[in-house]
Design an enzyme around this catalytic site. Structure first.
Site, PDB file in Angstrom:
ATOM      1  N   CYS A  40       0.793  -1.232   0.000  1.00  0.00           N
ATOM      2  CA  CYS A  40       0.000   0.000   0.000  1.00  0.00           C
ATOM      3  C   CYS A  40       0.825   1.282   0.000  1.00  0.00           C
ATOM      4  O   CYS A  40       0.266   2.373  -0.098  1.00  0.00           O
ATOM      5  CB  CYS A  40      -0.937   0.006   1.207  1.00  0.00           C
ATOM      6  SG  CYS A  40      -1.874  -1.512   1.360  1.00  0.00           S
ATOM      7  N   HIS A 100      -3.957   7.497   6.322  1.00  0.00           N
ATOM      8  CA  HIS A 100      -4.015   6.183   5.678  1.00  0.00           C
ATOM      9  C   HIS A 100      -5.419   5.617   5.892  1.00  0.00           C
ATOM     10  O   HIS A 100      -6.024   5.099   4.965  1.00  0.00           O
ATOM     11  CB  HIS A 100      -2.939   5.263   6.252  1.00  0.00           C
ATOM     12  CG  HIS A 100      -2.823   3.964   5.527  1.00  0.00           C
ATOM     13  ND1 HIS A 100      -2.581   3.887   4.171  1.00  0.00           N
ATOM     14  CD2 HIS A 100      -2.918   2.677   5.962  1.00  0.00           C
ATOM     15  CE1 HIS A 100      -2.530   2.616   3.805  1.00  0.00           C
ATOM     16  NE2 HIS A 100      -2.733   1.865   4.868  1.00  0.00           N
ATOM     17  N   HIS A 128      -9.818   1.462  -0.801  1.00  0.00           N
ATOM     18  CA  HIS A 128      -8.374   1.317  -0.604  1.00  0.00           C
ATOM     19  C   HIS A 128      -7.812   0.800  -1.917  1.00  0.00           C
ATOM     20  O   HIS A 128      -8.027  -0.359  -2.289  1.00  0.00           O
ATOM     21  CB  HIS A 128      -8.090   0.352   0.534  1.00  0.00           C
ATOM     22  CG  HIS A 128      -6.637   0.327   0.948  1.00  0.00           C
ATOM     23  ND1 HIS A 128      -5.640   0.911   0.206  1.00  0.00           N
ATOM     24  CD2 HIS A 128      -6.011  -0.234   2.026  1.00  0.00           C
ATOM     25  CE1 HIS A 128      -4.475   0.731   0.798  1.00  0.00           C
ATOM     26  NE2 HIS A 128      -4.679   0.037   1.900  1.00  0.00           N
TER      27      HIS A 128
END
Length: 388
Positions: free
Chosen positions: A158, A283, A317
């Site tokens: 990520c 995040h 995401h």
């Protein structure tokens, strides 16, 4: 040190491609998720952040380039093509690099072909192993732009997209490149949806970051590309901070030290104090452990008065693209004077330190924005963008 600027930006996600539409949606509080059964192992419908736009066709016949990931990258590149061509004319193709972060590449296309093989015993003509290599999209863009500077992919889960921007800055600062086309691209596939489902990290509802009712992530797909160079523009990549806490393969260090380390390193690199940061893009995955860790880290570095939001309820995401996409959202926020809304149910988790989750603001004068990306294995990065 050589100052590096983000001269151009283009993004495509569930929020769309037009910057005015993206701005309006980031302030509206309306997520762009679609219920889909396509990627779940049991056929359950999950809310996914799918790109709805028609993607640009691949301009080559060679089947190794024909992946949805490359189409997404090529579609995102369309709006900045004139800027890329101008750079090539100015500096020469040997002085232009390409760095793309991804965690899926063309895996989704090969999943489909392998399923056909499992059923029929024959691989379809469209199959090419190279589609799923992590450097494939960078190579595709380097080929289609006909540039021959350093060209490579980054796959650190990520944090990949943000790492690509940090690497681009290093190439420019070192004098190896005059400009780098950098960003992140990831497209949906069964590997990621089923993988996160097996970790019990996927929500069957809209994700709800930092709420006591959070149940996990929504997975999305996106592409975000920048031109990184020393050519002055109004948005500077002013600070980069990286850390690797290696606490656990899939869980963050609960102390938040890895996140604290990379945020403070980014502040030091940008030569600013925490109270000069006007907006933090969290995040904010809406998983139990990430939100617990990140709230602790934000409170430690910024206290409770710096406006923050997670934009993942809007975009999902987007994994390897997330760091670049959220940097692009910060780029837009600085340009347009907005603070994206933190989309949640408003139910505070009293076990988390209090941080300033934004209700969405516009007509603000913003100077600095910080974006966090925290990946598997404790691979962390924070970027600071400055409006010049």
């Amino acid at each position: 040190m050589t100052r590096c600027f983000l001269n151009s930006m283009s993004m495509i996600s569930a929020l769309g491609t037009d910057n005015n539409d993206v701005k309006a949606r980031l302030l509206s509080g309306h997520p762009q998720l679609v219920l889909s059964q396509k990627y779940h192992p049991t056929g359950n419908a999950l809310p996914l952040a799918l790109v709805q736009e028609t993607l640009a066709p691949i301009p080559f016949d060679d089947k190794k380039w024909h992946s949805r990931n490359n189409q997404m990258a090529w579609t995102a590149a369309q709006s900045i093509l004139p800027d890329i061509q101008a750079l090539i004319s100015k500096f020469g193709k040997e002085r232009i690099g390409v760095i793309i972060g991804t965690s899926t590449s063309g895996i989704g296309d090969n999943e489909r072909d392998m399923q056909i093989h499992a059923q029929s015993g024959v691989l379809p003509e469209s199959y090419h192993y190279g589609k799923q290599e992590m450097g494939e999209t960078a190579s595709f863009l380097g080929t289609v732009f006909d540039v021959c500077g350093p060209t490579f992919g980054i796959s650190t889960a990520c944090s990949s997209g943000a790492k690509a921007l940090a690497s681009a800055r290093r190439l420019v600062r070192s004098g190896i490149c005059d400009a780098v086309i950098a960003g992140g691209v990831d497209t949906l596939c069964k590997l990621t949806v089923q993988g996160f489902s097996s970790l019990e990290a996927v929500s069957e509802e809209q994700c709800n970051p930092f709420s006591i009712n959070r149940k996990g992530i929504n997975i999305g797909e996106a592409a975000a590309l920048f031109i990184v160079s020393k050519e002055a523009s109004d948005i500077e990549l002013a600070g980069v901070g990286e850390s690797s806490d290696a606490h656990h393969i899939s869980a963050p260090d609960p102390s938040g030290q890895g996140a604290i380390s990379c945020m403070t390193a980014a502040l030091k690199d940008a030569k600013v104090s925490s109270n000069e940061i006007d907006y933090v893009n969290l995040h904010g995955t809406a998983t139990e452990l990430n939100d617990q860790m990140e709230a602790k880290a934000i409170a430690e570095v910024f206290g409770s008065d710096t406006p923050c939001s997670s934009t993942k309820p809007f975009t999902g995401h987007t994994l390897g693209a997330a760091g670049a996409l959220e940097a692009a959202i910060c780029w837009l926020a600085l340009k347009e004077g907005i603070i994206p809304k933190h989309l949640w149910d408003g139910c505070q988790d009293d076990k988390l330190p209090k941080i300033d989750l934004s209700n969405g603001e516009q007509n603000r004068t913003l100077h600095y924005a910080l974006s966090n990306s925290f990946a598997f294995g404790g691979n962390n990065i924070s970027l600071i963008l400055r409006k010049v």
